[in-house]
Every structure is written in structure tokens, then in C-alpha cells.
Design a protein around this motif. Structure first.
Motif, PDB file in Angstrom:
ATOM      1  N   SER A  67       0.847  -1.184   0.000  1.00  0.00           N
ATOM      2  CA  SER A  67       0.000   0.000   0.000  1.00  0.00           C
ATOM      3  C   SER A  67       0.883   1.235   0.000  1.00  0.00           C
ATOM      4  N   PRO A 109       0.025   6.810  -5.800  1.00  0.00           N
ATOM      5  CA  PRO A 109      -1.435   6.674  -5.813  1.00  0.00           C
ATOM      6  C   PRO A 109      -2.099   7.927  -6.387  1.00  0.00           C
ATOM      7  N   ARG A 110      -2.808   7.759  -7.490  1.00  0.00           N
ATOM      8  CA  ARG A 110      -3.439   8.907  -8.152  1.00  0.00           C
ATOM      9  C   ARG A 110      -4.629   9.452  -7.371  1.00  0.00           C
ATOM     10  N   ASP A 111      -5.169   8.684  -6.417  1.00  0.00           N
ATOM     11  CA  ASP A 111      -6.245   9.229  -5.605  1.00  0.00           C
ATOM     12  C   ASP A 111      -5.698  10.191  -4.544  1.00  0.00           C
ATOM     13  N   VAL A 112      -4.426  10.056  -4.186  1.00  0.00           N
ATOM     14  CA  VAL A 112      -3.788  10.971  -3.230  1.00  0.00           C
ATOM     15  C   VAL A 112      -3.109  12.111  -3.974  1.00  0.00           C
ATOM     16  N   THR A 114      -3.352  14.441  -6.470  1.00  0.00           N
ATOM     17  CA  THR A 114      -4.242  15.191  -7.355  1.00  0.00           C
ATOM     18  C   THR A 114      -3.867  16.657  -7.281  1.00  0.00           C
ATOM     19  N   ALA A 117      -3.782  19.042  -3.934  1.00  0.00           N
ATOM     20  CA  ALA A 117      -3.654  18.283  -2.682  1.00  0.00           C
ATOM     21  C   ALA A 117      -2.334  18.614  -2.002  1.00  0.00           C
ATOM     22  N   ARG A 145       1.313  10.448   1.051  1.00  0.00           N
ATOM     23  CA  ARG A 145       0.221  10.609   2.022  1.00  0.00           C
ATOM     24  C   ARG A 145      -0.161  12.074   2.064  1.00  0.00           C
ATOM     25  N   ARG A 146      -1.418  12.302   2.396  1.00  0.00           N
ATOM     26  CA  ARG A 146      -1.880  13.675   2.543  1.00  0.00           C
ATOM     27  C   ARG A 146      -1.285  14.266   3.798  1.00  0.00           C
TER      28      ARG A 146
END
Length: 147
Positions: A67, A109-112, A114, A117, A145-146
Motif C-alpha cells: 500500500s 497513488p493517483r487518488d492521493v 491530485t 492536494a 500521504r496527505r
């Protein structure tokens, strides 16, 4: 005129398929001698029947899924040669390119990751890598990580 041409094409295709069908094993009618394996000597045979050795099945490899988003808790230092960069992700000049503090982000990770962000990424700069984004220093993301 079309019928003789079609018949010729069908004949050529049929001949080619027939020639390809028996290319691997010569038949006895082609002049190849038919040989058989020599019979085993009864004096040398054992009481156990011979066993055929079956080929071993290919090894199974389970993919390891890591992950890229680390859970909250104690953070580990980046690996050898890795760098940690924090900031706000921006869109590059080319479609699909993401930038962070002068680095062009590759992977992750493309969801993080962006545009807009606020993130912290760990990875390795690769200044010799050629990309289509044409800006920034390529940076291979190992984790993000955000923040």
C-alpha cells in the motif's frame, strides 16, 4: 473468370494447410524408418513398475501488494537514496503530468496525488530519466500521504 481464380486460391490454401499439418512428424509412408524402443532385459528389471516422470508444475508466485499510503503511527525514515518532499501538487504543462516543488511525480497513488492536494511523498529523484512531461526533475514516488 472469378470461379477458376477462387478454385486456384482454395487449392493453394488447402495444399499449404496440408503441408503444415504434418511438418512435425514424418509418416512411415514418407520413407522414414519406423523404429521401436528396445525391449528391457528381464534379468535387469526390478519388481517395481517403471514410473513416468511428470513435468513439475510451474512455481506459483503470489504478487506482493504494498500500500503506498502508510497508516498513521510511527514513520520510518526513507530508504537509501530516498528523499521526502512536502508541498502542494500542481498540474504540469502536459496532460497527466503532476508537479511537486520542482519535481515531476512518476507513479504513486493517483487518488492521493491530485492537483491542489497537500501531500508528503517519499521517493527518488531520477534526473537522467527522459519523460514526455518536459518539465521538472523526474521523481519516482515510493509512497505518498496527505499532509
Amino acid at each position: 473468370m472469378k470461379t477458376p481464380r477462387m478454385a486456384l486460391v482454395a487449392l493453394v490454401v488447402g495444399a499449404a494447410l496440408t503441408a503444415c499439418g504434418g511438418a512435425g512428424t514424418p509418416s512411415p509412408s514418407e520413407g522414414s524408418p519406423v523404429t521401436s524402443a528396445p525391449a528391457p532385459d528381464p534379468a535387469e528389471s526390478s519388481t517395481a513398475p517403471p514410473t513416468a516422470s511428470a513435468p513439475a508444475p510451474p512455481p506459483t508466485v503470489s504478487p506482493t501488494v504494498r500500500s503506498p499510503i502508510k497508516p498513521s503511527g510511527p514513520r520510518l525514515p526513507p530508504g537509501v537514496g530516498a528523499v521526502e518532499v512536502s508541498g502542494t501538487v500542481t498540474a504540469g504543462v502536459e496532460p497527466g503530468c503532476l508537479m511537486l516543488d520542482g519535481f515531476q511525480l512518476l507513479g504513486g497513488p493517483r487518488d492521493v496525488l491530485t492537483p491542489g492536494a497537500k501531500v508528503t511523498v517519499t521517493g527518488k529523484p531520477q534526473p537522467d530519466l527522459l519523460t514526455t512531461c518536459q518539465q521538472g526533475t523526474p521523481f519516482t514516488v515510493e509512497s505518498a500521504r496527505r499532509s
